[in-house]
Scaffold this active site. Structure first.
Site, PDB file in Angstrom:
ATOM      1  N   ASP A   1       0.850  -1.189   0.000  1.00  0.00           N
ATOM      2  CA  ASP A   1       0.000   0.000   0.000  1.00  0.00           C
ATOM      3  C   ASP A   1       0.895   1.252   0.000  1.00  0.00           C
ATOM      4  O   ASP A   1       1.938   1.272   0.669  1.00  0.00           O
ATOM      5  CB  ASP A   1      -0.868  -0.060   1.273  1.00  0.00           C
TER       6      ASP A   1
ATOM      7  N   GLU B   1      -2.685   6.481  -7.701  1.00  0.00           N
ATOM      8  CA  GLU B   1      -3.654   7.441  -7.142  1.00  0.00           C
ATOM      9  C   GLU B   1      -3.527   8.795  -7.819  1.00  0.00           C
ATOM     10  O   GLU B   1      -2.422   9.272  -8.067  1.00  0.00           O
ATOM     11  CB  GLU B   1      -3.388   7.607  -5.631  1.00  0.00           C
TER      12      GLU B   1
ATOM     13  N   HIS C   1      -7.675   9.423   5.297  1.00  0.00           N
ATOM     14  CA  HIS C   1      -7.097   8.396   6.172  1.00  0.00           C
ATOM     15  C   HIS C   1      -7.334   8.768   7.639  1.00  0.00           C
ATOM     16  O   HIS C   1      -7.464   9.935   7.972  1.00  0.00           O
ATOM     17  CB  HIS C   1      -5.594   8.288   5.935  1.00  0.00           C
TER      18      HIS C   1
ATOM     19  N   VAL D   1      -8.886  -0.429   4.533  1.00  0.00           N
ATOM     20  CA  VAL D   1      -9.261  -0.275   5.940  1.00  0.00           C
ATOM     21  C   VAL D   1      -8.015  -0.514   6.805  1.00  0.00           C
ATOM     22  O   VAL D   1      -7.397  -1.578   6.720  1.00  0.00           O
ATOM     23  CB  VAL D   1     -10.357  -1.308   6.327  1.00  0.00           C
TER      24      VAL D   1
HETATM   25  P1  13P Z   1      -8.052   4.190   7.204  1.00  0.00           P
HETATM   26  O1  13P Z   1      -6.889   4.134   8.133  1.00  0.00           O
HETATM   27  O2  13P Z   1      -8.808   5.448   7.294  1.00  0.00           O
HETATM   28  O3  13P Z   1      -8.916   2.991   7.294  1.00  0.00           O
HETATM   29  O4  13P Z   1      -7.439   4.209   5.719  1.00  0.00           O
HETATM   30  C1  13P Z   1      -6.716   3.134   5.284  1.00  0.00           C
HETATM   31  C2  13P Z   1      -6.091   3.393   3.966  1.00  0.00           C
HETATM   32  O5  13P Z   1      -6.655   4.036   3.114  1.00  0.00           O
HETATM   33  C3  13P Z   1      -4.782   2.793   3.731  1.00  0.00           C
HETATM   34  O6  13P Z   1      -4.275   3.132   2.490  1.00  0.00           O
END
Ligand code: 13P
Length: 285
Positions: free
Chosen positions: A82, A134, A178, A229
């Site tokens: 990620d 993105e 986030h 998430v």
């Molecule tokens: P959250 O921490 O708000 O759930 O977002 C997670 C996210 O988008 C990781 O790339």
């Protein structure tokens, strides 16, 4: 062996109009919890870790654990990097066996983002891995270290980005952020609808913690297929551990970490309607 490419998982989600959770993990217990939840609900799963988190969870240790867990899972699991920021980390994840990477160049100009994304996508393709990128800017930041403002994705730029980079999934900014939202999240569904009309690839919603079931389902109806998430899983673990403390021994603490993380993963899978989508290993229903 059920380690699969993210593209395959998102393909079934697209065909059958549901969302797939990409759950961030920080240790072996959370990896085990996410897989356990997915197997229990017969749901495909994307297991992920962001580059900024690797200072806590070392890639050369957690990466192989994620891949090994996916290989033994009874449901299809993609292992995803990620918010990849550097070529070195992207290469290291691919060498370990990650089946998907995100290159995040959203903080660069569109031209530079396209240039860098194409370069990272070519590297990932060499490993047969899927690619997410993105445009626009999701608010906050993955680890809360900076509070980036939300820059709503332009429909025209999304179309151009898809066309020029050929990525498999596109993360867009429609008011999502986030971390936990300060108030009620206010998502630009109108912009999502417009982008979905212009862009053919699956769309990704970051900042899943704190969004309502109704909003998730609306987003899914309009082309969101992957939902990230992180914070709510970390918070669920902390709450449960605090609630049950003090522990008499390490292993009851360990079991509580798994239980809390699995509960949060399951809750989101049900909201995304990714449950009951697979049977007998990797066969989709
Ligand atoms: P959250 O921490 O708000 O759930 O977002 C997670 C996210 O988008 C990781 O790339």
């Amino acid at each position: 062996m059920t380690l699969v490419k993210m593209k395959e998982i998102l393909g079934d989600a697209e065909k059958n109009q549901y969302g797939v959770g990409a759950f961030s993990v920080a240790n072996m217990e959370m990896v085990m919890a996410a897989i356990k939840a997915a197997e229990k609900l017969c749901s495909p799963l994307i297991l992920q870790i962001a580059e900024v988190r690797l200072k806590h969870s070392l890639l050369h240790i957690i990466g192989p654990a994620m891949v090994a867990a996916a290989e033994k899972a009874e449901v299809p699991v993609a292992v995803h990097l990620d918010h990849g920021l550097t070529e070195n980390t992207i290469r290291e994840a691919l060498e370990i066996g990650f089946t998907s990477i995100m290159y995040d160049g959203s903080h660069h100009s569109l031209k530079e983002n396209i240039f860098n994304t194409k370069k990272m996508a070519a590297i990932a393709r060499g490993y047969g891995a899927s690619v997410e990128a993105e445009i626009g800017q999701v608010g906050g930041s993955e680890d809360g270290s900076v509070d980036l403002e939300i820059l709503i994705t332009s429909t025209e730029e999304a179309r151009r980005f898809e066309h020029e980079t050929g990525v498999d999934a596109l993360a867009i900014a429609i008011g999502n952020a986030h971390g936990m939202y300060k108030g009620e999240p206010s998502l630009r569904i109108d912009r999502l609808q417009e982008i979905n009309k212009e862009v053919d690839i699956p769309l990704v919603l970051h900042g899943g913690s704190g969004i309502s079931q109704e909003d998730f389902r609306t987003c899914i109806r309009h082309g969101i297929r992957k939902i990230n998430v992180a914070t709510s899983t970390f918070n669920s673990v902390v709450s449960k551990v605090n609630e049950r403390a003090p522990f008499q021994d390490y292993f009851s603490y360990h079991e509580n970490v798994i239980e809390a993380a699995a509960e949060n993963v399951k809750r989101h899978m049900l909201m995304f309607q990714s449950n009951s989508r697979v049977k007998g290993g990797i066969t989709y229903v």
